[in-house]
Design a protein around this motif. Structure first.
Motif, short mmCIF file in Angstrom:
data_model
loop_
_atom_site.label_atom_id
_atom_site.label_comp_id
_atom_site.label_asym_id
_atom_site.label_seq_id
_atom_site.Cartn_x
_atom_site.Cartn_y
_atom_site.Cartn_z
N UNK A 42 -23.23 -6.93 -1.35
CA UNK A 42 -24.71 -7.07 -1.16
C UNK A 42 -25.16 -7.40 -2.69
N UNK A 43 -26.06 -8.31 -2.94
CA UNK A 43 -26.76 -8.57 -4.11
C UNK A 43 -28.09 -7.68 -3.99
N UNK A 44 -28.22 -6.67 -4.52
CA UNK A 44 -29.45 -5.87 -4.64
C UNK A 44 -30.67 -6.72 -5.15
N UNK A 58 -21.59 -8.16 8.49
CA UNK A 58 -22.68 -8.76 8.02
C UNK A 58 -23.74 -7.66 7.61
N UNK A 59 -24.73 -7.92 6.63
CA UNK A 59 -25.69 -7.10 5.99
C UNK A 59 -26.83 -7.61 6.45
N UNK A 60 -27.77 -7.11 7.05
CA UNK A 60 -29.18 -7.72 7.48
C UNK A 60 -30.52 -6.42 6.82
N UNK A 61 -31.49 -7.25 6.58
CA UNK A 61 -32.69 -6.59 6.25
C UNK A 61 -33.95 -6.98 7.25
N UNK A 92 -43.15 -7.67 2.28
CA UNK A 92 -42.74 -6.58 3.08
C UNK A 92 -43.32 -5.36 2.56
N UNK A 93 -43.98 -4.60 3.40
CA UNK A 93 -44.28 -3.17 2.99
C UNK A 93 -43.20 -2.29 3.09
N UNK A 94 -42.23 -2.60 4.08
CA UNK A 94 -41.11 -1.53 4.30
C UNK A 94 -39.79 -2.35 4.56
N UNK A 95 -38.74 -1.93 4.48
CA UNK A 95 -37.41 -2.53 4.87
C UNK A 95 -36.53 -1.51 5.62
N UNK A 96 -35.54 -1.94 6.31
CA UNK A 96 -34.73 -1.37 7.29
C UNK A 96 -33.37 -2.29 6.95
N UNK A 97 -32.43 -1.44 6.55
CA UNK A 97 -31.23 -2.07 6.19
C UNK A 97 -30.29 -1.87 7.33
N UNK A 98 -29.56 -2.89 7.69
CA UNK A 98 -28.58 -2.85 8.80
C UNK A 98 -27.22 -3.58 8.59
N UNK A 99 -26.24 -2.83 8.94
CA UNK A 99 -24.86 -3.63 8.73
C UNK A 99 -24.02 -3.10 9.87
#
Length: 235
Positions: free
Chosen positions: A163-165, A135-138, A177-184
């Motif tokens: 993942x669809x960018x 799974x890919x989370x943000x 969002x001012x920032x994001x963290x990608x997690x998978x």
């Protein structure tokens, strides 16, 4: 009706010292061992094998680790253990899923701040570690790196997920969002990033930079370990 075609050993037929349900009522549910908790979920064992012994056998195969058991799929449980049919396997999977949701909802009442990759791992490991598919989370962050929302962007197979960018960045914009963290996650247990992981990280960062959104980190969660692009100086 139980899913085992044979006459099963019921909890009420066990000796007084081996009745987890009665023990839970008299001493409290926390007094039960892992095997006794599983026994309550299963309800019955096999002729000559009590439900508690069946639970102990399964746990031994999982190195006596509940997290290893949680990673086993319903079909794997049914095919590997005589006496574990659909009813038992689904009941156990439901118990694990309920526990996961309880933990997730408890954490959702808080708005954690991401200060390091350890904060990301602490937040997301309970969600991702036991999955046998990717799974890919943000994580959507405020200017002060407080988690405003977390979103699952895609689900895939055992080795990858698509993942669809554009969709990911649209979600980030929608959440302001001012920032994001990608997690998978890597179900294989290998925490090292693949070439595809490097490529998608680069594409997301390039798109986010155009929109003025910070990519704070990309964390890969594997069993008992994790990898951080930021910690490795790769962002």
């Amino acid at each position: 009706m139980d899913d085992n075609p044979f006459t099963s050993t019921r909890i009420q037929d066990l000796g007084e010292d081996d009745k987890p349900r009665e023990k839970a009522l008299s001493l409290g549910i926390r007094a039960l061992s892992d095997a006794e908790l599983i026994a309550i979920i299963f309800g019955g064992g096999l002729p000559g094998l009590s439900v508690v012994d069946l639970a102990r056998q399964i746990l031994r195969d999982c190195d006596n680790r509940v997290d290893n058991l949680a990673r086993m799929g319903i079909n794997e449980l049914m095919s590997k253990y005589k006496g574990v049919g659909q009813a038992k396997a689904v009941s156990l999977a439901a118990a694990f899923e309920l526990g996961r949701r309880n933990g997730e909802q408890g954490r959702a009442n808080q708005r954690p701040v991401i200060r390091s990759s350890e904060d990301v791992v602490a937040l997301m490991r309970p969600i991702l570690e036991s999955l046998d598919y990717e799974e890919f989370w943000v994580l959507m962050l405020s200017r002060s790196n407080q988690v405003k929302y977390k979103r699952c962007i895609s689900q895939g197979g055992t080795a990858s997920t698509v993942v669809d960018v554009k969709l990911l960045l649209k979600r980030a914009i929608d959440c302001l969002a001012d920032g994001i963290v990608l997690v998978h996650n890597h179900p294989s247990g290998n925490d090292r990033p693949s070439g595809e992981d490097d490529s998608i990280t680069r594409k997301i960062k390039e798109g986010a930079n155009i929109l003025g959104i910070r990519v704070v980190d990309h964390v890969i969660i594997a069993r008992h370990r994790a990898y951080s692009y930021n910690d490795e100086g790769r962002l």
